[in-house]
Design a protein around this motif. Structure first.
Motif, PDB file in Angstrom:
ATOM      1  N   SER A   1       1.080  -0.608  -0.392  1.00  0.00           N
ATOM      2  CA  SER A   1      -0.204  -0.091  -0.189  1.00  0.00           C
ATOM      3  C   SER A   1       0.842   0.926   0.283  1.00  0.00           C
ATOM      4  O   SER A   1       0.448   2.109  -0.189  1.00  0.00           O
ATOM      5  CB  SER A   1      -1.101  -0.166   1.322  1.00  0.00           C
ATOM      6  N   ILE A   2       2.420   1.231   0.212  1.00  0.00           N
ATOM      7  CA  ILE A   2       2.566   2.292   1.086  1.00  0.00           C
ATOM      8  C   ILE A   2       3.535   2.510  -1.033  1.00  0.00           C
ATOM      9  O   ILE A   2       4.042   3.523  -0.907  1.00  0.00           O
ATOM     10  CB  ILE A   2       3.491   1.853   1.943  1.00  0.00           C
ATOM     11  N   ALA A   3       4.017   1.380  -1.397  1.00  0.00           N
ATOM     12  CA  ALA A   3       4.373   1.669  -2.768  1.00  0.00           C
ATOM     13  C   ALA A   3       2.808   2.307  -3.575  1.00  0.00           C
ATOM     14  O   ALA A   3       3.810   2.967  -4.225  1.00  0.00           O
ATOM     15  CB  ALA A   3       4.875   0.396  -3.366  1.00  0.00           C
ATOM     16  N   ALA A   4       1.866   1.503  -3.752  1.00  0.00           N
ATOM     17  CA  ALA A   4       0.799   2.299  -4.043  1.00  0.00           C
ATOM     18  C   ALA A   4       0.930   4.050  -4.344  1.00  0.00           C
ATOM     19  O   ALA A   4       0.464   4.798  -4.990  1.00  0.00           O
ATOM     20  CB  ALA A   4      -0.810   1.660  -3.706  1.00  0.00           C
ATOM     21  N   ASP A   5       0.372   4.342  -2.648  1.00  0.00           N
ATOM     22  CA  ASP A   5       0.437   5.913  -2.602  1.00  0.00           C
ATOM     23  C   ASP A   5       1.510   6.587  -2.831  1.00  0.00           C
ATOM     24  O   ASP A   5       1.646   7.777  -3.115  1.00  0.00           O
ATOM     25  CB  ASP A   5       0.486   6.279  -0.568  1.00  0.00           C
ATOM     26  N   LEU A   6       2.944   5.749  -3.153  1.00  0.00           N
ATOM     27  CA  LEU A   6       4.073   6.276  -3.474  1.00  0.00           C
ATOM     28  C   LEU A   6       4.494   6.645  -4.726  1.00  0.00           C
ATOM     29  O   LEU A   6       5.703   6.873  -5.689  1.00  0.00           O
ATOM     30  CB  LEU A   6       5.602   6.356  -2.840  1.00  0.00           C
ATOM     31  N   ARG A   7       3.313   6.013  -5.812  1.00  0.00           N
ATOM     32  CA  ARG A   7       3.388   5.315  -6.971  1.00  0.00           C
ATOM     33  C   ARG A   7       4.649   5.270  -7.815  1.00  0.00           C
ATOM     34  O   ARG A   7       5.258   4.969  -8.889  1.00  0.00           O
ATOM     35  CB  ARG A   7       3.553   6.717  -7.917  1.00  0.00           C
ATOM     36  N   LEU A   8       5.347   3.530  -6.510  1.00  0.00           N
ATOM     37  CA  LEU A   8       6.412   2.453  -6.572  1.00  0.00           C
ATOM     38  C   LEU A   8       6.142   1.725  -7.443  1.00  0.00           C
ATOM     39  O   LEU A   8       4.846   0.979  -6.525  1.00  0.00           O
ATOM     40  CB  LEU A   8       7.204   2.733  -5.529  1.00  0.00           C
ATOM     41  N   GLU A   9       7.101   0.743  -8.306  1.00  0.00           N
ATOM     42  CA  GLU A   9       7.001  -0.591  -8.370  1.00  0.00           C
ATOM     43  C   GLU A   9       6.906  -1.730  -6.579  1.00  0.00           C
ATOM     44  O   GLU A   9       7.666  -1.148  -5.596  1.00  0.00           O
ATOM     45  CB  GLU A   9       7.983  -1.623  -8.684  1.00  0.00           C
ATOM     46  N   PRO A  10       5.492  -2.685  -5.850  1.00  0.00           N
ATOM     47  CA  PRO A  10       5.437  -3.423  -4.574  1.00  0.00           C
ATOM     48  C   PRO A  10       6.923  -4.132  -4.580  1.00  0.00           C
ATOM     49  O   PRO A  10       7.462  -3.912  -3.625  1.00  0.00           O
ATOM     50  CB  PRO A  10       4.454  -4.092  -5.042  1.00  0.00           C
ATOM     51  N   ALA A  11       7.137  -4.547  -5.841  1.00  0.00           N
ATOM     52  CA  ALA A  11       8.076  -5.812  -5.646  1.00  0.00           C
ATOM     53  C   ALA A  11       9.470  -4.823  -5.172  1.00  0.00           C
ATOM     54  O   ALA A  11      10.358  -5.433  -4.126  1.00  0.00           O
ATOM     55  CB  ALA A  11       8.964  -6.544  -6.947  1.00  0.00           C
ATOM     56  N   GLU A  12      10.151  -3.627  -5.752  1.00  0.00           N
ATOM     57  CA  GLU A  12      11.267  -2.823  -5.391  1.00  0.00           C
ATOM     58  C   GLU A  12      11.233  -2.580  -3.876  1.00  0.00           C
ATOM     59  O   GLU A  12      12.224  -2.706  -3.394  1.00  0.00           O
ATOM     60  CB  GLU A  12      11.425  -1.365  -6.601  1.00  0.00           C
ATOM     61  N   VAL A  13       9.750  -2.110  -3.163  1.00  0.00           N
ATOM     62  CA  VAL A  13       9.761  -1.867  -2.359  1.00  0.00           C
ATOM     63  C   VAL A  13      10.114  -2.778  -0.935  1.00  0.00           C
ATOM     64  O   VAL A  13      10.318  -3.118  -0.304  1.00  0.00           O
ATOM     65  CB  VAL A  13       8.373  -0.757  -1.876  1.00  0.00           C
ATOM     66  N   LEU A  14       9.143  -4.216  -1.340  1.00  0.00           N
ATOM     67  CA  LEU A  14       9.288  -5.212  -0.850  1.00  0.00           C
ATOM     68  C   LEU A  14      11.294  -5.949  -0.487  1.00  0.00           C
ATOM     69  O   LEU A  14      11.731  -6.592   0.681  1.00  0.00           O
ATOM     70  CB  LEU A  14       8.138  -6.620  -1.079  1.00  0.00           C
ATOM     71  N   GLU A  15      11.205  -5.770  -1.636  1.00  0.00           N
ATOM     72  CA  GLU A  15      13.025  -6.120  -1.862  1.00  0.00           C
ATOM     73  C   GLU A  15      14.076  -5.216  -0.816  1.00  0.00           C
ATOM     74  O   GLU A  15      15.042  -5.236  -0.286  1.00  0.00           O
ATOM     75  CB  GLU A  15      13.600  -5.950  -2.931  1.00  0.00           C
ATOM     76  N   GLN A  16      13.571  -3.816  -0.702  1.00  0.00           N
ATOM     77  CA  GLN A  16      13.991  -2.518  -0.007  1.00  0.00           C
ATOM     78  C   GLN A  16      13.885  -2.674   1.643  1.00  0.00           C
ATOM     79  O   GLN A  16      14.839  -2.268   2.620  1.00  0.00           O
ATOM     80  CB  GLN A  16      14.128  -1.854  -0.742  1.00  0.00           C
ATOM     81  N   ASN A  17      12.985  -3.130   1.765  1.00  0.00           N
ATOM     82  CA  ASN A  17      12.221  -3.616   3.408  1.00  0.00           C
ATOM     83  C   ASN A  17      11.943  -4.798   4.085  1.00  0.00           C
ATOM     84  O   ASN A  17      11.362  -5.712   4.285  1.00  0.00           O
ATOM     85  CB  ASN A  17      11.380  -2.908   3.919  1.00  0.00           C
ATOM     86  N   GLY A  18      13.636  -5.853   3.689  1.00  0.00           N
ATOM     87  CA  GLY A  18      13.606  -7.526   3.869  1.00  0.00           C
ATOM     88  C   GLY A  18      13.639  -7.486   5.375  1.00  0.00           C
ATOM     89  O   GLY A  18      13.531  -8.367   6.293  1.00  0.00           O
ATOM     90  N   TRP A  19      13.606  -6.551   6.261  1.00  0.00           N
ATOM     91  CA  TRP A  19      13.180  -6.189   7.804  1.00  0.00           C
ATOM     92  C   TRP A  19      11.652  -6.104   8.741  1.00  0.00           C
ATOM     93  O   TRP A  19      11.916  -7.553   9.373  1.00  0.00           O
ATOM     94  CB  TRP A  19      13.267  -5.310   8.124  1.00  0.00           C
TER      95      TRP A  19
END
Length: 576
Positions: free
Chosen positions: A226-244
């Motif tokens: 949902s954060i990726a959608a708000d920021l108009r980013l690819e969800p897969a990239e945001v998920l990969e960057q936040n493996g925590w």
């Protein structure tokens, strides 16, 4: 240079490996055996070109973020190379790789010591912002414990039992010269090899893409998708960057979310983030800074020039310093610092537009409603107003990082006895809106809270919010303060910074009293060469960056056999 120039078939010669290597304020001493081990480790790293390229790309992102944190905590900047390092020594003859995405070489044992959570829901070692804060605490604590930055490094790379077994906790206490006389010290040897290879290449390494880091602070109760959608980013990239994050949805006390974006999109991402948090923008603020690119301002020395709020400006590029920007603009370094309310120790920020002429005494609008983590310096740059004037208007003695919603005066002086005003913004719904492409990057400051300028107890101001239009965000009116005062908890603010790497490999005595940053450069014409006199804290690498030459050229011009230089040395830099 591009990474292709790193792909060399030349083997590292043992004669090129020094017997002594400076790190922080200590000197590691090698014998023939450990020099051989270091040589082989350097060769191994240089052969794996794809992995090293990946490491350099990561370092170009995280070093600019980590360096100011270490500097503010009085931790030697040599430790910044630990930020993505993940090789850990568990026994005298065995090293292991940590999980992908772990920062600062934090094992689960170290994480537990630093009160980091590692469980089936979260791994805080993989959150860059939290891990960095914890790592700094751990480094400072170990330096107090061992009274030695060399032992502190070893403790970050190896199990505590190994430190005690080798006796370095006692033998290295308060010592400057630290012997590495066998393979039992492989953790330090391998790290020094990594640092040597990195320093050699990062001096002129150009990232594939110009990326910067944004810390998204509004994740409470949200999913990464949902954060990726708000920021108009690819969800897969945001998920990969936040493996925590191991569960789908964050809790009410969510950690900052790491967002890696193109530098030119940074401002758009901040606006989208504020919209996603239901933050109400002051309607008048939307048009600032007024920015247009003007190549005609160029002085045939490179650089990207702009009109910012009607003033001449220049955009900071990768590896630029204030010296570089002043040179490109053909103005004195002193004038550049004055126009931008900066000190010589301040580091310029990639993408920030800096002023090339004096700013105004008053702002174009009467007040500004502060954003999360915004400082008075940010606001001065946003509207083109002198920082000293804003300090007078708001009755402050030094720049502060403000709490969200604070009313900042831009034209008139705040009444002497009136309390600090805040606007508490109600939730709003924004249907559609346009984002302006804006290459200026906000929230770049070297200021922090002082004891006497921490956020004070304030009164709430209930705003009157106008009707929301489709293309415009709502206007906020500041109401009179009438409610009883409420206690606020001190705010911990993470500043968003995007800065060039400032990398050093040696420091002198009294490290904690030393101020880092770009040193004053002294140039003299002697024997047809530009001569540089070495100042406190300088390294060959830093000198090469300041003069835009390579370390290899400095070695050749000065017939050097090692990277050790002393204060007062005269270094030939380049022909006149």
């Amino acid at each position: 240079m591009t990474f292709s120039s790193f792909k060399s078939n030349r083997q590292v010669q043992l004669s090129e490996i020094p017997y002594e290597i400076n790190f922080a304020d200590v000197v590691f001493q090698l014998n023939d055996a450990t020099r051989f081990l270091l040589e082989k480790e350097v060769e191994k790293l240089k052969k794996d070109t794809e992995e090293m390229k990946r490491q350099f790309e990561l370092l170009s992102l995280f070093l600019p973020e980590a360096s100011p944190v270490l500097k503010n905590a009085a931790v030697p900047e040599d430790f910044s190379y630990l930020v993505i390092y993940n090789k850990y020594q568990s026994e005298t003859n065995q090293s292991n790789l940590l999980d992908h995405g772990v920062f600062w070489c934090l094992t689960e044992e170290l994480a537990a010591d630093l009160d980091l959570h590692v469980n089936d829901k979260i791994d805080e070692r993989k959150n860059f912002f939290v891990a960095t804060d914890a790592a700094v605490i751990g480094l400072r604590r170990n330096n107090v414990l061992y009274n030695n930055w060399g032992t502190t490094l070893f403790a970050a790379l190896a199990q505590r039992d190994l430190i005690n077994l080798l006796g370095v906790n006692k033998d290295w206490n308060s010592k400057k010269y630290l012997p590495l006389d066998g393979p039992a010290y492989s953790a330090v040897i391998q790290f020094l090899a990594f640092k040597m290879v990195t320093e050699e290449t990062m001096a002129s390494f150009k990232p594939t893409e110009d990326k910067v880091i944004y810390s998204y602070p509004y994740g409470n109760g949200k999913t990464l998708s949902s954060i990726a959608a708000d920021l108009r980013l690819e969800p897969a990239e945001v998920l990969e960057q936040n493996g925590w994050l191991k569960e789908e949805r964050m809790g009410k006390d969510a950690l900052p979310v790491l967002i890696i974006v193109d530098a030119e999109r940074y401002n758009d991402i901040r606006i989208l983030a504020e919209i996603s948090s239901h933050r109400d923008f002051h309607k008048e603020e939307k048009g600032f800074p007024m920015l247009t690119e003007e190549p005609s301002l160029a002085k045939e020395r490179g650089g990207q020039f702009f009109r910012i709020n009607g003033k001449r400006g220049i955009k900071a590029d990768f590896c630029d310093s204030y010296v570089d920007l002043a040179y490109k603009a053909k103005i004195s370094e002193k004038s550049f610092l004055e126009y931008n309310d900066m000190q010589e120790t301040d580091v310029v920020s990639i993408g920030q537009i800096y002023y090339l002429e004096e700013k105004n005494n008053k702002g174009p609008i009467s007040t500004h409603i502060s954003r999360e983590g915004e400082s008075l310096w940010d606001i001065a740059m946003l509207y083109g107003v002198k920082l000293e004037e804003l300090l007078k208007f708001n009755r402050l003695e030094a720049s502060e990082v403000f709490q969200r919603g604070r009313v900042v005066y831009l034209q008139d002086k705040k009444q002497k006895d009136s309390p600090v005003e805040y606007v508490k913004i109600e939730d709003i719904v924004v249907t559609q809106g346009k984002l302006k492409k804006d290459p200026i990057l906000g929230s770049h400051t070297s200021f922090s809270f002082s004891e006497q300028h921490k956020p004070e107890t304030v009164k709430e101001v209930k705003p009157a919010v106008k009707e929301i239009l489709e293309e415009d965000l709502p206007e906020v009116k500041v109401a009179e303060i009438k409610e009883a005062p409420i206690e606020r908890q001190p705010l911990t603010v993470r500043r968003e910074v995007a800065v060039r790497p400032v990398i050093a490999n040696s420091y002198t005595e009294n490290l904690k009293n030393q101020v880092l940053g770009t040193p004053e450069v002294e140039k003299k014409e002697i024997e047809d060469f530009v001569i540089h006199t070495v100042k406190k804290g300088e390294t060959l690498y830093r000198i090469s960056v300041n003069y835009r030459v390579t370390v290899k050229q400095l070695y050749k011009l000065n017939s050097l056999t090692s990277n050790i230089i002393e204060i007062g040395d005269k270094i030939k830099v380049k022909p006149i």
